[in-house]
Write an enzyme that holds these catalytic residues in place. Structure first.
Site, mmCIF file in Angstrom:
data_model
loop_
_atom_site.group_PDB
_atom_site.id
_atom_site.type_symbol
_atom_site.label_atom_id
_atom_site.label_comp_id
_atom_site.label_asym_id
_atom_site.label_seq_id
_atom_site.Cartn_x
_atom_site.Cartn_y
_atom_site.Cartn_z
ATOM 1 C CD GLU A 1 -57.060 47.370 65.397
ATOM 2 O OE1 GLU A 1 -57.994 48.032 64.890
ATOM 3 O OE2 GLU A 1 -56.884 46.163 65.147
ATOM 4 C CD GLU B 1 -57.244 42.959 57.716
ATOM 5 O OE1 GLU B 1 -58.304 43.174 58.330
ATOM 6 O OE2 GLU B 1 -56.212 43.617 57.882
ATOM 7 C CD GLU C 1 -57.050 50.783 61.724
ATOM 8 O OE1 GLU C 1 -57.861 49.844 61.569
ATOM 9 O OE2 GLU C 1 -55.858 50.598 62.024
ATOM 10 C CG PHE D 1 -61.722 39.666 49.145
ATOM 11 C CD1 PHE D 1 -61.981 40.095 47.850
ATOM 12 C CD2 PHE D 1 -61.171 38.415 49.336
ATOM 13 C CE1 PHE D 1 -61.712 39.272 46.764
ATOM 14 C CE2 PHE D 1 -60.895 37.580 48.262
ATOM 15 C CZ PHE D 1 -61.161 38.011 46.976
#
Length: 680
Positions: free
Chosen positions: A164, A370, A322, A372
């Site tokens: 990214e 990250e 993704e 969660f």
């Protein structure tokens, strides 16, 4: 720098084989977060789910090179071997998205600097400056070491440069970047006189005597010269592309494995210009996450997929690298997906040209930023709805392997988008600084999407041959050549629909004189003598009964006919929507942000007048797209409502072998995929 990266000839290599046999299915795998016994369980469960490819190594730099020049390949060799033995291909990432702690400690100067002069601290994403020669040296060394070790490994089917790019380091304002920016300006403009002329630096007395005196638009960016700001955006995109190209060149020196990097294409403006980047990746790939409070998230999925398809050559397949199985982690209220939504979301991308559906990530993390974020294997494990839907999706993609490599049906509607127009709209002292670039693009895409009319979302320089309708929403920056191409398209029999604020700036960011809409005045047969941005409490009623907010214009007709007028407000009686016959074609101008129902009526008129093909005739709840195989069309029917929908089509379901003689029932929230004409 010899030339702008965006002006380089394409470095994309012809793809000889797709990375997987059939559609690609899997996700980011981060085994370094787990013990080896978990690796074996992961591989077993991947096979159960139908996974055939994983992205490996994205965040592994600090473990692969724990100290400068010292490598630890043992654990990586082991996990690559486990995946290969299980028949799972690898999308092997260069780990340069995450510089190791020892590198940041030794060279803190590689960290990006924000517009106010503050240096970013370690711990974020992509914590490096794209202009840093120190970072480039270290990044290419680990890339070369990785390529030398694994380029010939049979499991490695795809190279994945960084992650990214621009997603945490889109802009850097450090002194190194400033020097590189000045080098870029010399290539782009040649002389300081050309810079001054393009940017109109006489205003506020900002004329430059030497390119060496120019700095990036630091501080309060909205006060910066708009030409300077636009140039810095272009430079920043080019710097990141230069870094991608440097890593890709190292990888290509070591064999023919295709090279990709994951874009972040959605419906808004982006930090880099993906229309330039797409010319340099062998497999065009995208990461897409819906926004929780988007009222039509399902249409955002379709828009992003249509935009990805528009970035590929000859409508070749692209890859959804993704998306999420449920809640992301970075929004204020991270929403879980509803039952069936995982399959709907994935197959929306597949229907619109992706040859696979991948996720971030395989196993949910228990620690880290990250922890969660949703995953294919959630914290709840295999006794969960998410896992059951992941297995279901794997089975669906296996059954749909017949569409691999096959194109989406040709569209007759093109919608032109441009990163530079998005950059220009959000920069500086504009007439209305709260306008969102994506608003009009999403609106016009939506009205056709609801009517099952396929739209190609294309870069502004795309070839317009074969289209009947071209939509230009808020295309603020337009060159003379681009305007001439649209004019030629219309005079040759095409129809153009041009939105407000389009064509008002030239490619340097200067306002075109003679009245708005600038480059399109003659084509549209209308001029706007003054913009009338509406205040937050204001609405204006139109003659068709609609009410608009945010924007209106004082228009004058010069050959065009008025279709809808302003019924009240300061522009009362003037045209809000116009139509002009030009040559063998027609040009429409939309001078206000129409509400959905008003735009829908115009879409219905255009569909009828131009006989635009609909994939099916169904309610707006049904999304319908075809992919064309040598054995006939495959029709995707996606029901986004809570009610069963009936569509008058015949064929055999590829997902469960059911047959439909004349009508297919698409259950609420479900997907039906038909091989048409093969019922019974």
């Amino acid at each position: 720098m010899a030339r702008r990266a965006s002006e380089r000839p394409s470095t994309r290599r012809t793809l000889t084989a797709w990375p997987t046999d059939g559609l690609s299915y899997g996700g980011d795998y981060n085994p370094e977060q787990w013990s080896p016994d978990v690796w074996r369980e992961d591989v077993r469960l991947m096979r159960e789910a139908g996974v055939n490819i994983v992205t490996l190594g994205v965040f592994s730099w600090g473990l692969l090179e724990p100290r400068e020049g010292e490598y630890d390949w043992g654990w990586f060799d082991e996990i690559i071997g486990l995946l290969h033995d299980a028949g799972i291909a690898i999308d092997l990432a260069t780990p340069t998205a995450a510089p190791p702690g020892w590198l940041l400690h030794a060279h803190p100067e590689i960290l990006p600097v924000d517009a106010h002069g503050g240096r970013e601290q370690p711990g974020g994403r992509l914590g490096w400056c794209a202009s840093s020669p120190v970072f480039r040296e270290h990044a290419l060394r680990i890339t070369r070491a990785l390529a030398e070790r694994y380029s010939d490994h049979p499991a490695v089917r795809l190279w994945h440069v960084s992650n990214e790019l621009g997603g945490g380091n889109g802009r850097c304002y450090c002194d190194v970047s400033a020097a590189r920016f000045r080098d870029w300006l010399r290539v782009e403009y040649g002389t300081v006189e050309a810079v001054n002329a393009a940017w109109g630096t006489a205003f506020w007395g900002h004329t430059f005597a030497d390119i060496d005196h120019i700095e990036p638009p630091r501080g309060e960016k909205h006060k910066a010269n708009p030409g300077l700001s636009l140039a810095f955006e272009r430079f920043s995109s080019d710097e990141l592309l230069e870094h991608y190209l440097a890593e890709a060149e190292v990888l290509r020196e070591h064999g023919d494995v295709p090279v990709t990097t994951n874009f972040m294409v959605g419906s808004g403006g982006h930090v880099v210009d993906y229309s330039d980047w797409a010319k340099h990746v062998d497999v065009v790939a995208n990461d897409h996450y819906t926004i929780v409070d988007d009222p039509v998230r399902e249409q955002d999925l379709a828009f992003a997929a249509d935009r990805m398809r528009g970035l590929t050559d000859a409508r070749s397949p692209w890859l959804l690298m993704e998306h999420s199985t449920g809640a992301p982690s970075w929004q204020v209220r991270n929403r879980a997906k509803a039952p069936g939504e995982i399959v709907r979301n994935a197959l929306t991308h597949v229907a619109r040209g992706s040859d696979g559906a991948m996720f971030f990530q395989w196993r949910a993390s228990t620690a880290g930023t990250e922890q969660f974020h949703s995953a294919m294997l959630p914290h709840a494990g295999t006794e969960s709805r998410v896992w059951r839907e992941i297995v279901q999706l794997g089975d669906a993609l296996r059954r749909l392997r017949v569409i691999a490599g096959c194109p989406v049906e040709p569209a007759k509607v093109a919608l032109l988008v441009d990163e530079e127009s998005a950059w220009a709209l959000r920069q500086g002292l504009k007439p209305h600084r709260a306008l969102q670039y994506s608003r009009e693009a999403r609106l016009w895409h939506r009205v056709f999407w609801q009517r099952q009319v396929l739209v190609d979302v294309l870069p502004v320089d795309a070839d317009l041959d074969g289209y009947d309708l071209v939509v230009l929403p808020t295309l603020m920056i337009v060159s003379d050549a681009q305007a001439a191409r649209v004019d030629e398209f219309v005079r040759g029999g095409g129809t153009a629909l041009v939105g407000y604020l389009s064509g008002v700036l030239d490619e340097t960011g200067r306002v075109r004189g003679g009245g708005y809409p600038g480059a399109f005045r003659d084509l549209l047969g209308v001029t706007t003598e003054e913009f009338r941005p509406l205040q937050i409490y204001e609405t204006v009623r139109l003659s068709d009964g609609a009410e608009v907010t945010d924007w209106s214009e004082d228009t004058n007709l010069h050959g065009a006919e008025s279709v809808i007028t302003y019924a009240d407000g300061d522009s009362v009686g003037r045209a809000a929507v116009t139509r002009n016959a030009v040559g063998d074609g027609t040009a429409w101008y939309i001078s206000a942000p129409l509400p959905l129902d008003s735009a829908a009526r115009i879409a219905d008129r255009l569909i009828a007048e131009l006989d635009l093909p609909r994939a099916v005739e169904a309610s707006p709840a049904i999304e319908a797209v075809r992919r064309r195989t040598p054995d006939g069309d495959v029709l995707f029917l996606i029901n986004h409502s809570n009610d069963d929908e009936t569509v008058n089509v015949s064929g055999r379901s590829l997902l469960d072998d059911a047959s439909f003689d004349s009508a297919a029932v698409v259950p609420a929230g479900a997907v039906v995929v038909l091989r048409e004409g093969t019922a019974g």
